[in-house]
Motif scaffolding. Sequence first.
Motif, PDB file in Angstrom:
ATOM      1  N   ASP A 207      30.360 -48.048 -52.146  1.00  0.00           N
ATOM      2  CA  ASP A 207      30.899 -46.980 -52.985  1.00  0.00           C
ATOM      3  C   ASP A 207      30.218 -47.128 -54.348  1.00  0.00           C
ATOM      4  O   ASP A 207      30.504 -48.055 -55.099  1.00  0.00           O
ATOM      5  CB  ASP A 207      32.417 -47.150 -53.114  1.00  0.00           C
ATOM      6  N   PRO A 208      29.262 -46.220 -54.662  1.00  0.00           N
ATOM      7  CA  PRO A 208      28.411 -46.451 -55.847  1.00  0.00           C
ATOM      8  C   PRO A 208      29.165 -46.552 -57.167  1.00  0.00           C
ATOM      9  O   PRO A 208      28.625 -47.041 -58.139  1.00  0.00           O
ATOM     10  CB  PRO A 208      27.488 -45.226 -55.836  1.00  0.00           C
ATOM     11  N   HIS A 209      30.401 -46.081 -57.248  1.00  0.00           N
ATOM     12  CA  HIS A 209      31.151 -46.196 -58.503  1.00  0.00           C
ATOM     13  C   HIS A 209      32.233 -47.274 -58.463  1.00  0.00           C
ATOM     14  O   HIS A 209      33.003 -47.404 -59.401  1.00  0.00           O
ATOM     15  CB  HIS A 209      31.769 -44.850 -58.901  1.00  0.00           C
ATOM     16  N   GLU A 296      27.879 -37.589 -42.912  1.00  0.00           N
ATOM     17  CA  GLU A 296      29.281 -37.953 -43.027  1.00  0.00           C
ATOM     18  C   GLU A 296      29.692 -38.695 -41.751  1.00  0.00           C
ATOM     19  O   GLU A 296      29.404 -38.250 -40.644  1.00  0.00           O
ATOM     20  CB  GLU A 296      30.145 -36.707 -43.240  1.00  0.00           C
ATOM     21  N   GLY A 299      34.632 -39.658 -42.021  1.00  0.00           N
ATOM     22  CA  GLY A 299      35.196 -39.161 -43.276  1.00  0.00           C
ATOM     23  C   GLY A 299      34.533 -39.685 -44.533  1.00  0.00           C
ATOM     24  O   GLY A 299      34.943 -39.359 -45.629  1.00  0.00           O
ATOM     25  N   ARG A 300      33.499 -40.521 -44.378  1.00  0.00           N
ATOM     26  CA  ARG A 300      32.815 -41.016 -45.575  1.00  0.00           C
ATOM     27  C   ARG A 300      31.363 -40.594 -45.560  1.00  0.00           C
ATOM     28  O   ARG A 300      30.738 -40.540 -44.515  1.00  0.00           O
ATOM     29  CB  ARG A 300      32.890 -42.549 -45.638  1.00  0.00           C
ATOM     30  N   HIS A 301      30.818 -40.327 -46.741  1.00  0.00           N
ATOM     31  CA  HIS A 301      29.402 -40.020 -46.836  1.00  0.00           C
ATOM     32  C   HIS A 301      28.631 -41.327 -46.887  1.00  0.00           C
ATOM     33  O   HIS A 301      28.953 -42.210 -47.685  1.00  0.00           O
ATOM     34  CB  HIS A 301      29.118 -39.197 -48.083  1.00  0.00           C
ATOM     35  N   ILE A 305      23.481 -41.114 -51.066  1.00  0.00           N
ATOM     36  CA  ILE A 305      24.557 -40.168 -51.378  1.00  0.00           C
ATOM     37  C   ILE A 305      24.646 -39.795 -52.855  1.00  0.00           C
ATOM     38  O   ILE A 305      25.661 -39.287 -53.315  1.00  0.00           O
ATOM     39  CB  ILE A 305      25.923 -40.731 -50.899  1.00  0.00           C
ATOM     40  N   HIS A 306      23.577 -40.060 -53.592  1.00  0.00           N
ATOM     41  CA  HIS A 306      23.571 -39.608 -54.998  1.00  0.00           C
ATOM     42  C   HIS A 306      22.165 -39.169 -55.366  1.00  0.00           C
ATOM     43  O   HIS A 306      21.242 -39.269 -54.553  1.00  0.00           O
ATOM     44  CB  HIS A 306      24.101 -40.703 -55.933  1.00  0.00           C
TER      45      HIS A 306
END
Lengths: 375, 375
Positions: A207-209, A296, A299-301, A305-306
């Motif tokens: 999760d990049p953030h 996807e 449910g997750r990318h 993904i950025h």
Amino acid sequence: MNRLTGLILLSGSSPSTTNIHYLSGFTAPDAFLYLKTASGGWLCVSPMEKARARNQSTAGTQVFTPQELGLSGKKAWNYVEQIKALMEKAGVKRLQVPIDFPAGFFQTLEKQGIKISIDRNPTCPERKVKDAAEISKLRKSQQAAVAAMKSGIALIGSSKIGKNNLLYIGREKLTSEKVRQLIHKTLIDHDCAGVETIVAGGDQGTDPHERGSGPLFAGQSIILDIFPRSEKTGYWGDITRTVCRGPAHPELKKLYIAVKAAQLAALKMVKPGICADEIHRNCCEIFEKRGFQTLEKEGRHVGFIHGTGHGVGLDIHELPRVGKSGEVLEAGHVITIEPGLYYPGLGGVRIEDTVVVTEDGFRFLASCPKKFELL
Amino acid sequence: MNRLTGLILLSGSSPSTTNIHYLSGFTAPDAFLYLKTASGGWLCVSPMEKARARNQSTAGTQVFTPQELGLSGKKAWNYVEQIKALMEKAGVKRLQVPIDFPAGFFQTLEKQGIKISIDRNPTCPERKVKDAAEISKLRKSQQAAVAAMKSGIALIGSSKIGKNNLLYIGREKLTSEKVRQLIHKTLIDHDCAGVETIVAGGDQGTDPHERGSGPLFAGQSIILDIFPRSEKTGYWGDITRTVCRGPAHPELKKLYIAVKAAQLAALKMVKPGICADEIHRNCCEIFEKRGFQTLEKEGRHVGFIHGTGHGVGLDIHELPRVGKSGEVLEAGHVITIEPGLYYPGLGGVRIEDTVVVTEDGFRFLASCPKKFELL
């Protein structure tokens, strides 16, 4: 903008706060107004800020307190009254505001019969191209980021691998928090502040953030993303490295090699005249070719993904974007190049450098080794 | 608010960012939307933020990506489109926005026929009263502030007085920057971040927002104002002490004694039911009686030139204000009490504690000694 029109900015929202800093040289913790006219800049600040505003503001900027504009009592603290008084002082009859100007004050001004319109263009497009003084400030922040990165990676590299692949420094488990603390202290030694620094291992890194928390493990990818702001100049740096304490699984290594290849290919494309979305598309293609799909899943990318990057300056994220809606790069742009791949169960990898676009290519603002496995 | 009306917030401006954090439990570095309806909260975040938003958001908050709201391509990145899609999903027909909602999006929504109005009341007045969990978070940040204060004061106290009253640690001049660095490192050890910490000596301290720079001297008042934000919870602490290395001039001592007396008197007045402006007026009177006038002198405001305090929570400055436009205090309010006096040529003094209003008075969030002269 003709001489009867002024652009009014109120600090406190993004990007108006940094636009005022850029235009006037002045910034403050509490909200204040700046009027830009054909003849210069006009600040309205509280009496408490007056001396500092006069010292720090650039030539061509005039500083007033509400009282000096003839306001007293409750009117002195009312932004709408301050704006009208500034308009009179500056001799402008019409106002423009940026998109992020507060709707509440916009509506009140309109109802009071002020001719006001919204300028939907970026307020300071000139911010994209940095001059030599700005590049020097950005370089210092990036050097701080590199020093902090080296300290964080050295700490991970010096850890011992214990039971269940847990990492230890002495008898204490090495955690994301401890690495982040060391990174932040190193930034302080370089006159910078680090907030929200990412030290995220394993699935947290997908999760990049996600900032990351808890124990770190051998064999997992650990993303370190450091973006310090200079306490002196307000300019940011931005760097990401991904490391693995101990040997990495071959699949994870492939992930790293793909990201490194995409980042190098992207850097090589950086030069004036190229459309930033070409760089982004090239990263996507490199990943696709190597079998790293972006899609996807449950449910997750996952995947890439950025965007590939963003401008860096007085804001950590500013124009130009290096992504799908990219712009044409120009000499003096300062951008990050930071492709990444994220697959829960396998791990996340991101590699990021901040570079300045030069006449014939790019230059790193500061150099920092790229090494995945810390054996 | 009836069930057909929703309040829309966009992060990125103040105080909407922290209101979203308060209402949804979620925050992120990039701007995103939150819709508050009679039936709950609705977040619209990028696919990258989805997992984190679902993990961190409170019960009653639903999380969607633009794609899950049926948006694709460029529309997915357009806030106006996201707002319309959120409205449809939540079944609301009318929108309210706070004052700080961006005028640009307000105008576009209005032009597209959306029934939209500005709610000029504070979005979350309930933020003023803190519950036990919040007070515990605020206490931790305040404890970090106290620890950092003690480290900074100990450093100044341990300095040697050299030629021209310069302070030295070993052979190096002690500067504002060095004290600030130590303070920030101590904050890091307590999981907090300090930015813009004030360490301002002599005339620098007479400008309450001057951060301070350069060498520190014996015999001058040095203001230390530390306001850390917890990296874990987002809640702030706030404390100020003023010290003097070596003996202070009798006039400067009088200044300190007056501020200390005013702060104590103000603290004693803190209890539910009192109007905050009474507390402020009492500080003013104490200063006047002791001959410390507040006035404009050679173009600068001197004396007691700011309010007596402010609320502290997810914002460092939030309601209630403790000043001229003060409100009635209630149990659970967390406020600072921080009178100060500022006279260029003599020096600045400010003493600040953060306290919680209790049923019958107040409680310090954390205690910290007050000692002026470090002999």
